[in-house]
Design a protein around this motif. Structure first.
Motif, PDB file in Angstrom:
ATOM      1  N   GLY A  43       0.771  -1.161  -0.093  1.00  0.00           N
ATOM      2  CA  GLY A  43      -0.168   0.065   0.055  1.00  0.00           C
ATOM      3  C   GLY A  43       0.948   1.174   0.039  1.00  0.00           C
ATOM      4  N   LEU A  44       1.878   1.228   0.896  1.00  0.00           N
ATOM      5  CA  LEU A  44       2.882   2.458   0.832  1.00  0.00           C
ATOM      6  C   LEU A  44       3.617   2.534  -0.776  1.00  0.00           C
ATOM      7  CD1 LEU A  44       4.145   1.934   4.347  1.00  0.00           C
ATOM      8  CD2 LEU A  44       2.861   3.837   3.566  1.00  0.00           C
ATOM      9  N   GLN A  45       3.942   1.454  -1.109  1.00  0.00           N
ATOM     10  CA  GLN A  45       4.544   1.550  -2.561  1.00  0.00           C
ATOM     11  C   GLN A  45       3.652   2.085  -3.470  1.00  0.00           C
ATOM     12  OE1 GLN A  45       6.426  -2.152  -3.871  1.00  0.00           O
ATOM     13  NE2 GLN A  45       7.641  -2.320  -2.120  1.00  0.00           N
ATOM     14  N   ALA A  46       2.297   1.869  -3.319  1.00  0.00           N
ATOM     15  CA  ALA A  46       1.434   2.514  -4.339  1.00  0.00           C
ATOM     16  C   ALA A  46       1.318   3.821  -4.145  1.00  0.00           C
ATOM     17  CB  ALA A  46       0.053   2.031  -4.214  1.00  0.00           C
ATOM     18  N   LEU A  47       1.889   4.607  -3.074  1.00  0.00           N
ATOM     19  CA  LEU A  47       1.690   5.887  -2.686  1.00  0.00           C
ATOM     20  C   LEU A  47       3.054   6.696  -3.121  1.00  0.00           C
ATOM     21  CD1 LEU A  47      -0.262   6.039   0.498  1.00  0.00           C
ATOM     22  CD2 LEU A  47      -1.343   6.651  -1.770  1.00  0.00           C
ATOM     23  N   ALA A  48       4.187   5.883  -3.405  1.00  0.00           N
ATOM     24  CA  ALA A  48       5.358   6.340  -3.715  1.00  0.00           C
ATOM     25  C   ALA A  48       5.332   7.477  -4.754  1.00  0.00           C
ATOM     26  CB  ALA A  48       6.318   5.147  -4.257  1.00  0.00           C
ATOM     27  N   GLY A  49       6.154   8.693  -4.765  1.00  0.00           N
ATOM     28  CA  GLY A  49       5.934   9.482  -5.678  1.00  0.00           C
ATOM     29  C   GLY A  49       4.694  10.588  -5.521  1.00  0.00           C
ATOM     30  N   THR A  50       3.780  10.301  -4.462  1.00  0.00           N
ATOM     31  CA  THR A  50       2.795  11.239  -4.536  1.00  0.00           C
ATOM     32  C   THR A  50       3.269  12.585  -3.747  1.00  0.00           C
ATOM     33  OG1 THR A  50       2.256  10.272  -2.198  1.00  0.00           O
ATOM     34  CG2 THR A  50       1.132   9.351  -4.314  1.00  0.00           C
ATOM     35  N   GLY A  51       4.209  12.644  -3.090  1.00  0.00           N
ATOM     36  CA  GLY A  51       4.617  13.912  -2.354  1.00  0.00           C
ATOM     37  C   GLY A  51       4.213  13.854  -0.900  1.00  0.00           C
ATOM     38  N   LEU A  52       3.158  12.983  -0.534  1.00  0.00           N
ATOM     39  CA  LEU A  52       2.804  12.885   0.734  1.00  0.00           C
ATOM     40  C   LEU A  52       4.032  12.543   1.720  1.00  0.00           C
ATOM     41  CD1 LEU A  52      -0.600  10.916   0.066  1.00  0.00           C
ATOM     42  CD2 LEU A  52      -0.193  13.317   0.204  1.00  0.00           C
ATOM     43  N   ASP A  53       3.858  13.141   3.050  1.00  0.00           N
ATOM     44  CA  ASP A  53       4.919  12.706   3.802  1.00  0.00           C
ATOM     45  C   ASP A  53       4.581  11.388   4.495  1.00  0.00           C
ATOM     46  OD1 ASP A  53       3.066  12.829   6.096  1.00  0.00           O
ATOM     47  OD2 ASP A  53       3.557  15.171   6.100  1.00  0.00           O
ATOM     48  N   ALA A  54       5.322  10.722   5.262  1.00  0.00           N
ATOM     49  CA  ALA A  54       5.158   9.581   6.050  1.00  0.00           C
ATOM     50  C   ALA A  54       3.887   9.372   6.473  1.00  0.00           C
ATOM     51  CB  ALA A  54       6.332   8.969   6.881  1.00  0.00           C
ATOM     52  N   GLY A  55       3.677  10.216   7.533  1.00  0.00           N
ATOM     53  CA  GLY A  55       2.386  10.212   8.265  1.00  0.00           C
ATOM     54  C   GLY A  55       1.253  10.375   7.544  1.00  0.00           C
ATOM     55  N   GLU A  56       0.975  11.109   6.484  1.00  0.00           N
ATOM     56  CA  GLU A  56       0.111  11.164   5.530  1.00  0.00           C
ATOM     57  C   GLU A  56      -0.006   9.928   4.633  1.00  0.00           C
ATOM     58  OE1 GLU A  56       0.145  16.085   4.490  1.00  0.00           O
ATOM     59  OE2 GLU A  56       1.362  14.689   3.258  1.00  0.00           O
ATOM     60  N   LYS A  57       0.845   9.349   4.293  1.00  0.00           N
ATOM     61  CA  LYS A  57       0.657   8.028   3.557  1.00  0.00           C
ATOM     62  C   LYS A  57       0.308   6.807   4.589  1.00  0.00           C
ATOM     63  CE  LYS A  57       4.518   8.577   0.456  1.00  0.00           C
ATOM     64  NZ  LYS A  57       5.969   8.005   0.124  1.00  0.00           N
ATOM     65  N   ILE A  58       0.464   6.842   5.649  1.00  0.00           N
ATOM     66  CA  ILE A  58       0.000   5.977   6.917  1.00  0.00           C
ATOM     67  C   ILE A  58      -1.558   6.203   7.129  1.00  0.00           C
ATOM     68  CG2 ILE A  58      -0.025   5.153   9.275  1.00  0.00           C
ATOM     69  CD1 ILE A  58       3.065   5.325   9.087  1.00  0.00           C
ATOM     70  N   SER A  59      -1.987   7.454   7.046  1.00  0.00           N
ATOM     71  CA  SER A  59      -3.351   7.876   7.343  1.00  0.00           C
ATOM     72  C   SER A  59      -4.140   7.408   6.219  1.00  0.00           C
ATOM     73  CB  SER A  59      -3.403   9.218   7.621  1.00  0.00           C
ATOM     74  OG  SER A  59      -2.729   9.686   8.840  1.00  0.00           O
ATOM     75  N   VAL A  60      -3.506   7.631   4.757  1.00  0.00           N
ATOM     76  CA  VAL A  60      -4.320   7.209   3.441  1.00  0.00           C
ATOM     77  C   VAL A  60      -4.502   5.790   3.675  1.00  0.00           C
ATOM     78  CG1 VAL A  60      -3.883   6.847   1.156  1.00  0.00           C
ATOM     79  CG2 VAL A  60      -3.507   9.022   2.286  1.00  0.00           C
ATOM     80  N   ILE A  61      -3.122   4.948   4.174  1.00  0.00           N
ATOM     81  CA  ILE A  61      -3.643   3.542   4.182  1.00  0.00           C
ATOM     82  C   ILE A  61      -4.660   3.021   5.046  1.00  0.00           C
ATOM     83  CG2 ILE A  61      -2.465   1.338   4.675  1.00  0.00           C
ATOM     84  CD1 ILE A  61      -1.616   2.516   1.981  1.00  0.00           C
ATOM     85  N   LEU A  62      -4.767   3.846   6.331  1.00  0.00           N
ATOM     86  CA  LEU A  62      -5.731   3.447   7.365  1.00  0.00           C
ATOM     87  C   LEU A  62      -7.095   3.871   6.784  1.00  0.00           C
ATOM     88  CD1 LEU A  62      -3.832   4.681  10.600  1.00  0.00           C
ATOM     89  CD2 LEU A  62      -4.531   2.331   9.930  1.00  0.00           C
ATOM     90  N   LEU A  63      -7.309   4.971   6.059  1.00  0.00           N
ATOM     91  CA  LEU A  63      -8.581   5.347   5.451  1.00  0.00           C
ATOM     92  C   LEU A  63      -8.958   4.354   4.382  1.00  0.00           C
ATOM     93  CD1 LEU A  63     -10.666   7.608   5.017  1.00  0.00           C
ATOM     94  CD2 LEU A  63      -9.117   8.502   3.453  1.00  0.00           C
TER      95      LEU A  63
END
Length: 255
Positions: free
Chosen positions: A148-168
Motif C-alpha cells: 500500500g505504501l509503495q502505491a503511494l510512492a511519488g505522491t509527495g505525501l509525507d510518511a504520516g500522511e501515507k499511513i493515514s491514507v492506508i488506514l483510510l
C-alpha cells in the motif's frame, strides 16, 4: 504465555508469531507426532469458515485434530495469537501491483490494492470479527502495508500522511465488506431474494414515513425503482472512487 522478549529475534512478539517470521525454530516434537503449527492454524481456519469466528476455541480445534487441548499450547500460547496466525494464513501475500507503479499511477495502484483486500475479506468474512489489537506485525500483514505504501510512492505525501491514507482506505474496505457480508447473511437467513427483502423494506417505510417529519425521505420514496437492488459492486466502486477523489485533492495540494 511465551513471549518473544529475550529471544534471539528480540521483537517482543509471541513465540508463534516469531516462528511465522522464521526468527525461531518451530517445535518439531510434540505430544503427538505430526502435530504442527500449520495444522493447528489450518484446522482453526476451517472452523471459522464453517461456524464463524465464535466457533473457534482451543478445545474445538484440538477435538478436530484428535489431540488434547493442552497439546496445542506447545505451539500457540493463547487464542488471540491463534487469531493472528489464522488471519496471516487467510490473507496470504498481496498480489503484485501494476508494474511499473509510476506508469499506472498511484490511483490505479491503490485501487487495485483495495480491491485485492476486498476479495480476501469477502472470502473470509470471519476475519473481520477479529479484534484489532495493534498495527500489523505478521509477515503477510506487513507485506500488505508495504505494498500500500509503495502505491503511494511519488505522491509527495509525507510518511504520516501515507499511513493515514492506508488506514483510510483499509477502513473503508473493511467496513464495506462487513456491511455487505452481514446484509448478505441476513438475506440468506430469511430464505428470500434480495429483491424481496428490498420490496418488503420499501413497504415498511411507506407505512412509517411521514411527509411532514421526513420530507427528504418521502421524496426519495417517490422515485420509481429506488429500492431495486443495483449491481453488486456499485456501492463499493462508488465509495472507493470518492475516497480516492479526496486523496487526490490532498496529493494535488502537496504538489
Amino acid at each position: 504465555m511465551t513471549r518473544g522478549n529475550g529471544s534471539p529475534g528480540g521483537t517482543g512478539l509471541p513465540a508463534s508469531i516469531e516462528a511465522a517470521w522464521g526468527l525461531r525454530a518451530r517445535p518439531v516434537k510434540g505430544p503427538r507426532p505430526g502435530l504442527t503449527l500449520e495444522r493447528i492454524v489450518d484446522a482453526a481456519v476451517a472452523v471459522a469458515a464453517s461456524d464463524g469466528l465464535g466457533g473457534v476455541s482451543m478445545g474445538r480445534v484440538a477435538k478436530d485434530l484428535g489431540v488434547s487441548t493442552m497439546s496445542l499450547y506447545r505451539y500457540v500460547a493463547a487464542k488471540d495469537e491463534l487469531y493472528v496466525l489464522m488471519q496471516e494464513a487467510a490473507m496470504g501475500p498481496p498480489p503484485p501491483l501494476p508494474a511499473p507503479v509510476e506508469a499506472a499511477g498511484w490511483r490505479e495502484a491503490l485501487a487495485q490494492w483495495a480491491r485485492a483486500q476486498r476479495r480476501v475479506f469477502h472470502a473470509n468474512l470471519w476475519m473481520l470479527r477479529i479484534p484489532i489489537a495493534g498495527p500489523p506485525a505478521s509477515p503477510n500483514s506487513v507485506a500488505w502495508w508495504e505494498q500500500g505504501l509503495q502505491a503511494l510512492a511519488g505522491t509527495g505525501l509525507d510518511a504520516g500522511e501515507k499511513i493515514s491514507v492506508i488506514l483510510l482506505v483499509t477502513g473503508f474496505v473493511r467496513n464495506e465488506a462487513l456491511l455487505t457480508g452481514d446484509l448478505g447473511a441476513a438475506v440468506e437467513a430469511r430464505g428470500v431474494s434480495a429483491e424481496e427483502v428490498m420490496e418488503g423494506y420499501a413497504r415498511t417505510l411507506d407505512r412509517l414515513v411521514d411527509p411532514v417529519r421526513h420530507p427528504a425521505l418521502s421524496r426519495l420514496m417517490a422515485i420509481e425503482g429506488m429500492w431495486t437492488p443495483g449491481e453488486p459492486d456499485h456501492e463499493f466502486t462508488f465509495g472507493l472512487e470518492r475516497v480516492l477523489d479526496g486523496i487526490d485533492v490532498l496529493i494535488r495540494s502537496r504538489a
